[in-house]
Motif scaffolding. Structure first.
Motif, PDB file in Angstrom:
ATOM      1  N   CYS A  55     104.103   6.157  31.510  1.00 18.26           N
ATOM      2  CA  CYS A  55     104.464   7.571  31.390  1.00 18.26           C
ATOM      3  C   CYS A  55     103.414   8.413  32.098  1.00 18.26           C
ATOM      4  CB  CYS A  55     104.557   7.995  29.920  1.00 18.26           C
ATOM      5  SG  CYS A  55     105.715   7.018  28.934  1.00 18.26           S
ATOM      6  N   GLY A  56     103.812   9.151  33.101  1.00 19.12           N
ATOM      7  CA  GLY A  56     102.870   9.989  33.838  1.00 19.12           C
ATOM      8  C   GLY A  56     103.588  10.889  34.804  1.00 19.12           C
ATOM      9  N   ARG A  57     102.839  11.821  35.382  1.00 16.71           N
ATOM     10  CA  ARG A  57     103.444  12.762  36.326  1.00 16.71           C
ATOM     11  C   ARG A  57     102.502  13.108  37.471  1.00 16.71           C
ATOM     12  NH1 ARG A  57     103.534  16.695  31.583  1.00 16.71           N
ATOM     13  NH2 ARG A  57     101.446  17.590  31.481  1.00 16.71           N
ATOM     14  N   ASP A  58     101.526  12.255  37.754  1.00 15.02           N
ATOM     15  CA  ASP A  58     100.619  12.547  38.852  1.00 15.02           C
ATOM     16  C   ASP A  58     100.255  11.262  39.577  1.00 15.02           C
ATOM     17  OD1 ASP A  58      98.959  11.313  37.069  1.00 15.02           O
ATOM     18  OD2 ASP A  58      97.691  13.045  36.670  1.00 15.02           O
ATOM     19  N   ALA A  59      99.225  11.351  40.406  1.00 15.33           N
ATOM     20  CA  ALA A  59      98.856  10.232  41.268  1.00 15.33           C
ATOM     21  C   ALA A  59      98.399   9.009  40.486  1.00 15.33           C
ATOM     22  CB  ALA A  59      97.752  10.666  42.234  1.00 15.33           C
ATOM     23  N   LEU A  60      97.842   9.200  39.299  1.00 12.22           N
ATOM     24  CA  LEU A  60      97.380   8.050  38.528  1.00 12.22           C
ATOM     25  C   LEU A  60      98.554   7.143  38.171  1.00 12.22           C
ATOM     26  CD1 LEU A  60      95.086   6.548  37.169  1.00 12.22           C
ATOM     27  CD2 LEU A  60      95.434   7.958  35.133  1.00 12.22           C
TER      28      LEU A  60
ATOM     29  N   GLY B 222     103.860  -3.485  26.859  1.00 15.31           N
ATOM     30  CA  GLY B 222     102.786  -2.507  26.930  1.00 15.31           C
ATOM     31  C   GLY B 222     103.307  -1.136  27.293  1.00 15.31           C
ATOM     32  N   LEU B 223     102.531  -0.111  26.894  1.00 12.09           N
ATOM     33  CA  LEU B 223     102.864   1.280  27.171  1.00 12.09           C
ATOM     34  C   LEU B 223     101.609   1.972  27.682  1.00 12.09           C
ATOM     35  CD1 LEU B 223     104.622   3.901  26.984  1.00 12.09           C
ATOM     36  CD2 LEU B 223     103.829   4.095  24.612  1.00 12.09           C
ATOM     37  N   ALA B 224     101.719   2.651  28.815  1.00  9.04           N
ATOM     38  CA  ALA B 224     100.615   3.425  29.380  1.00  9.04           C
ATOM     39  C   ALA B 224     100.972   4.898  29.317  1.00  9.04           C
ATOM     40  CB  ALA B 224     100.343   2.997  30.816  1.00  9.04           C
ATOM     41  N   LEU B 225     100.158   5.700  28.614  1.00  6.90           N
ATOM     42  CA  LEU B 225     100.348   7.145  28.503  1.00  6.90           C
ATOM     43  C   LEU B 225      99.292   7.799  29.386  1.00  6.90           C
ATOM     44  CD1 LEU B 225     100.864   7.337  24.625  1.00  6.90           C
ATOM     45  CD2 LEU B 225     102.631   7.419  26.407  1.00  6.90           C
ATOM     46  N   LEU B 226      99.731   8.349  30.529  1.00  9.74           N
ATOM     47  CA  LEU B 226      98.805   8.785  31.569  1.00  9.74           C
ATOM     48  C   LEU B 226      98.836  10.286  31.818  1.00  9.74           C
ATOM     49  CD1 LEU B 226      99.484   5.922  34.150  1.00  9.74           C
ATOM     50  CD2 LEU B 226      97.854   5.970  32.253  1.00  9.74           C
ATOM     51  N   HIS B 227      99.357  11.058  30.876  1.00 10.41           N
ATOM     52  CA  HIS B 227      99.328  12.504  31.035  1.00 10.41           C
ATOM     53  C   HIS B 227      97.913  13.027  30.822  1.00 10.41           C
ATOM     54  CE1 HIS B 227     103.649  13.097  31.443  1.00 10.41           C
ATOM     55  NE2 HIS B 227     103.813  12.203  30.492  1.00 10.41           N
ATOM     56  N   GLN B 228      97.637  14.241  31.309  1.00  9.67           N
ATOM     57  CA  GLN B 228      96.300  14.812  31.212  1.00  9.67           C
ATOM     58  C   GLN B 228      96.084  15.584  29.909  1.00  9.67           C
ATOM     59  OE1 GLN B 228      95.369  17.101  34.698  1.00  9.67           O
ATOM     60  NE2 GLN B 228      95.436  15.345  36.053  1.00  9.67           N
ATOM     61  N   ASP B 229      97.035  15.549  29.032  1.00  9.25           N
ATOM     62  CA  ASP B 229      96.945  16.257  27.753  1.00  9.25           C
ATOM     63  C   ASP B 229      96.558  15.255  26.668  1.00  9.25           C
ATOM     64  OD1 ASP B 229      97.171  17.850  25.559  1.00  9.25           O
ATOM     65  OD2 ASP B 229      99.334  18.179  25.714  1.00  9.25           O
TER      66      ASP B 229
END
Length: 592
Positions: free
Chosen positions: A29-34, A98-105
């Motif tokens: 889960c993310g919305r940027d380059a990471l 697995g779950l990756a939470l990559l938001h900046q919040d």
């Protein structure tokens, strides 16, 4: 560790029963380059034969122009603006590995993790957080979890580039503290292995076959904290030039706006010319002419019919000029007081400095870079367009001057004394602003060391060739391998940035029946791909100088430094053999 592995085996068997798909499933889960680089790292792992399934959860619309992974081939994309139970069920989180939470919040990631727990209670969780102090709390709620900060991972590379040194990467492993250094800066007995040959900046060789030619090495810290001997040797201490007159002139220059200043100058010139003409017409000396001009302009004179026509005209014009001068003087005073207070508040009035480091952008990365530079004893001046940036409180606590302004403007950089600084570190989130600030810094000081944050590697190479900006970093690119490794439950000990490349230091366990089982240690190392650092038998201590003829057995632990492709190949060779498919019995032919 046994319990999480057992949970994953159960999930794999459940996937096989439900839909016949036994592939490992990871949700990102993310919305940027990471998110983009993490998905690419997952796709580049040993699961290249289709044995992995990746679901990417992104917002309905892209938040910026940078890629976030939704265009990658072989990735299932779920669009949702809210991470809740409904979204996670759509993404197939139930039974996922697995779950990756990559938001900046940070708070938003925590809320999403709690929602994910409702869908899949036993889940490998990787969370991106700026405040790593929350890590212990996250681990209490989610036992099988990892909390990582991309800013803290990438900051050492920016700090090292600003100081003109290699990355101050240091890590503790096997009872030793190891760090990255130049071969000439350490004793030969402290060198563990060569890492890269960087003498040719156009063609950096990673893990060269001829190890002694590597000028970049991993060394052991013996008695001195890692990296401090390099900082003490080459660090240029900042010097603040105490020039009260210069500061006063800069304050006066910022006292009024340019328009009001020009209006005052033009009006004074008109008054001066008319005063000279008035004195010439009345045949007065220069002292009397000055007196009459000031009195006429500021207070006016009683009308005198006996004066000549020229004197009467001059008196009328001077009175009119005086009417305009007094409001202008009032405007200058009011505008000057306001501008002076704004300049002091925004930090634009600063003493001249030299030898310091200017950091542009106090976001996640800039805050880490500022703090680490202060730890090295370097004087820092920060620039941010927001009056209260994320790192503003820390800057005040560390005594770092914060200049509020647009770093793309040359006058803002001049306020930070960029002409005398030893490095300009531009780490805001806007590539256009970063590039403009870098070019303006080079225009002020062509010899300036510029450390630039750019996402696109090809764009960075073109910028390097066109403008001579040789140091560019991508935070997401540097941090993505650690996030991907944590998601796959692999322990990445350290990440070593070399230019725009990244080497991984990790420990690999050899499984029974694997390709490495029963082979000598000499087969582990591969030129420009993998280098063996240490070897250990099961339950024994690490051997940092193992015999290459030693035979590898199941349970051995191999500590290696490798490129991503080399590490993936090594992991495939150390993994257990895949289970054999049951072979259907061949019906026997009836005997004749």
């Amino acid at each position: 560790m046994a319990e999480p592995l057992l949970d994953r085996a159960r999930r794999a068997s459940r996937r096989l029963r439900v839909n016949g798909d036994a592939r490992a499933h990871y949700v990102v889960c993310g919305r940027d380059a990471l998110a983009y680089w993490v998905v690419r790292a997952l796709l580049a792992t040993e699961f290249q034969d289709g044995r992995v399934r990746i679901t990417l959860v992104v917002p309905e619309r892209p938040r910026s122009d940078e890629p976030d992974g939704r265009g990658l081939q072989g990735v299932e994309v779920v669009r949702a603006d809210r991470l809740d139970e409904v979204t996670f069920r759509r993404a197939g989180l139930a039974g996922a590995d697995g779950l990756a939470l990559l938001h900046q919040d940070d708070v938003g990631n925590m809320h999403a993790a709690l929602c994910a727990q409702e869908v899949e209670p036993r889940l490998r969780l990787v969370v991106r957080m700026f405040n790593t102090g929350l890590a212990n709390g996250v681990r209490r709620i989610f036992p099988d979890s990892a909390v990582l900060s991309d800013a803290s991972m990438a900051a050492p590379a920016f700090v090292a580039a600003a100081l003109g040194e290699v990355a101050p990467t240091h890590f503790r492993h096997g009872g030793r503290t190891l760090y990255v250094a130049r071969r000439d800066d350490v004793r030969p007995t402290d060198v563990v292995c060569g890492v890269a040959d960087t003498r040719d900046s156009q063609q950096v060789r990673l893990l060269p076959a001829d190890e002694p030619v590597a000028d970049l090495v991993i060394a052991e810290a013996t008695g001195t904290p890692p990296g401090t001997e390099l900082a003490a040797r080459r660090l240029v201490r900042a010097r603040r030039r105490r020039r009260p007159l210069t500061v006063l002139l800069r304050a006066v220059r910022s006292f009024a706006t340019r328009k009001i200043g020009l209006a005052v100058i033009v009006l004074l010139m008109v008054i001066g010319v008319l005063g000279w003409l008035n004195g010439y017409a009345s045949h007065k000396g220069w002292a009397d002419s000055l007196y009459l001009t000031l009195v006429t302009t500021l207070t006016g004179q009683d009308p005198d019919p006996d004066k000549s026509a020229a004197e009467q005209v001059m008196q009328v014009v001077l009175n009119l000029a005086g009417l305009a001068l007094i409001p202008l003087i009032t405007a200058v005073v009011v505008d000057g007081i306001v501008n002076a207070r704004l300049a002091l508040h925004s930090g634009r009035i600063q003493p001249e400095r030299s030898g310091h480091v200017v950091v542009v952008g106090l976001g996640n990365v800039g805050t880490r870079v500022m703090a680490q530079l202060c730890d090295f004893g370097v004087e820092v001046v920060a620039i941010d367009r927001v009056p209260e940036p994320r790192g503003g409180a820390l800057a005040r606590r560390l005594g770092v001057p914060l200049i509020v302004g647009d770093a793309a403007l040359e006058e803002t950089l001049q306020s930070a004394s960029v002409g005398g600084c030893q490095a300009l570190v531009v780490v805001s989130t806007d590539d256009e602003t970063n590039l403009q600030a870098a070019l303006n810094g080079l225009a002020v000081n062509p010899e300036l060391q510029v450390v630039l944050r750019l996402f696109d590697g090809h764009f960075a190479e073109r910028i390097q060739q066109a403008f001579g900006i040789g140091v560019s970093r991508s935070v997401s690119y540097l941090a993505a391998p650690s996030f991907a490794a944590a998601l796959l439950d692999r322990a990445v000990i350290a990440t070593i940035p070399v230019g725009r490349h990244a080497l991984l230091v990790t420990e690999v366990s050899v499984a029974a029946g694997s390709s490495l089982d029963g082979r000598p240690l000499a087969v582990v190392g591969r030129a420009e791909s993998v280098r063996l650092l240490a070897h250990a038998r099961a339950g024994q201590r690490l051997d940092w100088a193992p015999d290459s003829r030693l035979v590898i057995v199941a349970g051995d632990r191999l500590t290696v430094v490798a490129r991503r492709a080399g590490l993936n190949a090594l992991l495939r060779e150390a993994a257990p053999p895949p289970p054999e498919d049951p072979v259907a019995p061949v019906p026997r032919q009836p005997e004749e």
